[in-house]
Design a protein around this motif. Structure first.
Motif, PDB file in Angstrom:
ATOM      1  N   GLY A   7       0.889  -1.097   0.147  1.00  0.00           N
ATOM      2  CA  GLY A   7      -0.093  -0.150  -0.263  1.00  0.00           C
ATOM      3  C   GLY A   7       0.564   1.100   0.676  1.00  0.00           C
ATOM      4  N   GLY A   8       2.168   1.256  -0.738  1.00  0.00           N
ATOM      5  CA  GLY A   8       3.323   2.157  -1.004  1.00  0.00           C
ATOM      6  C   GLY A   8       3.483   2.609  -0.169  1.00  0.00           C
ATOM      7  N   CYS A   9       3.352   1.620   0.975  1.00  0.00           N
ATOM      8  CA  CYS A   9       4.489   2.114   2.272  1.00  0.00           C
ATOM      9  C   CYS A   9       6.175   1.544   2.096  1.00  0.00           C
ATOM     10  CB  CYS A   9       4.228   0.722   3.209  1.00  0.00           C
ATOM     11  SG  CYS A   9       2.777   1.161   4.413  1.00  0.00           S
ATOM     12  N   GLU A  10       6.142   0.894   1.278  1.00  0.00           N
ATOM     13  CA  GLU A  10       7.409   0.803   0.189  1.00  0.00           C
ATOM     14  C   GLU A  10       8.116   1.509   0.123  1.00  0.00           C
ATOM     15  OE1 GLU A  10       4.949  -0.948  -1.523  1.00  0.00           O
ATOM     16  OE2 GLU A  10       4.826  -2.865  -0.919  1.00  0.00           O
ATOM     17  N   GLN A  11       7.423   2.930   0.004  1.00  0.00           N
ATOM     18  CA  GLN A  11       8.693   3.502  -0.671  1.00  0.00           C
ATOM     19  C   GLN A  11       8.718   5.091   0.629  1.00  0.00           C
ATOM     20  OE1 GLN A  11       5.543   3.626  -1.978  1.00  0.00           O
ATOM     21  NE2 GLN A  11       6.654   2.864  -3.724  1.00  0.00           N
TER      22      GLN A  11
END
Length: 158
Positions: A7-11
């Motif tokens: 959910g975009g947390c990798e960034q």
């Protein structure tokens, strides 16, 4: 959880902080769906879930519980959600997807699952507040990586 990403947390977070995150959230969500009364016990909020699926399924369960439901089934879910929410539900595999989680979870492990989620959220909060969890530190001539130390919190050492 279905095949959605974190959910975009990798960034936002180093991958080391997200190891096992989907499983941790999936275990908690599955218990909540298996026993909706746990929602009353757990003081959780949507922001406690970093994955898209975790936040989605938690929010949906909370919404249904707030309507007074103490048990969830396919008819209850589908007859009490908006068309937009139903689209998201269907995209995530519908009832079959959540039923699979419910079937494979052992809700007797609830206390352990919720403790792990709390621990992982503390780790995320430390990172958000600038604590470097990945930089090795020296203690008594021993090199320690803070993240590894925090992950051992609450584990038995026997």
């Amino acid at each position: 959880f279905p095949s959605h990403d974190i959910g975009g947390c990798e960034q936002k977070y180093p991958k080391e902080l997200l190891v096992g995150r989907k499983t941790v959230e999936g275990n908690v969500v599955a218990c909540l769906w298996k026993d909706a009364l746990l929602l009353d016990e757990a003081k959780l909020e949507t922001k406690d879930f970093l994955t898209e699926d975790g936040a989605y399924y938690f929010s949906l369960a909370k919404q249904l519980r707030n309507k007074g439901f103490t048990s969830f089934d396919e008819v209850t879910v589908l007859s009490n959600i908006s068309e937009d929410v139903e689209i998201g539900f269907t995209q995530r595999g519908g009832w079959d997807s959540i039923q699979h989680l419910i079937d494979v979870i052992n809700d007797k492990n609830w206390d352990t699952y919720i403790d792990i989620l709390y621990r992982e959220n503390i780790i995320i909060n430390l990172f958000d507040n600038g604590f470097n969890l990945l930089k090795p530190i020296e203690d008594n001539k021993k090199t320690i990586i803070p993240l590894n130390l925090f992950r051992k919190m609450g584990q038995r050492s026997d």
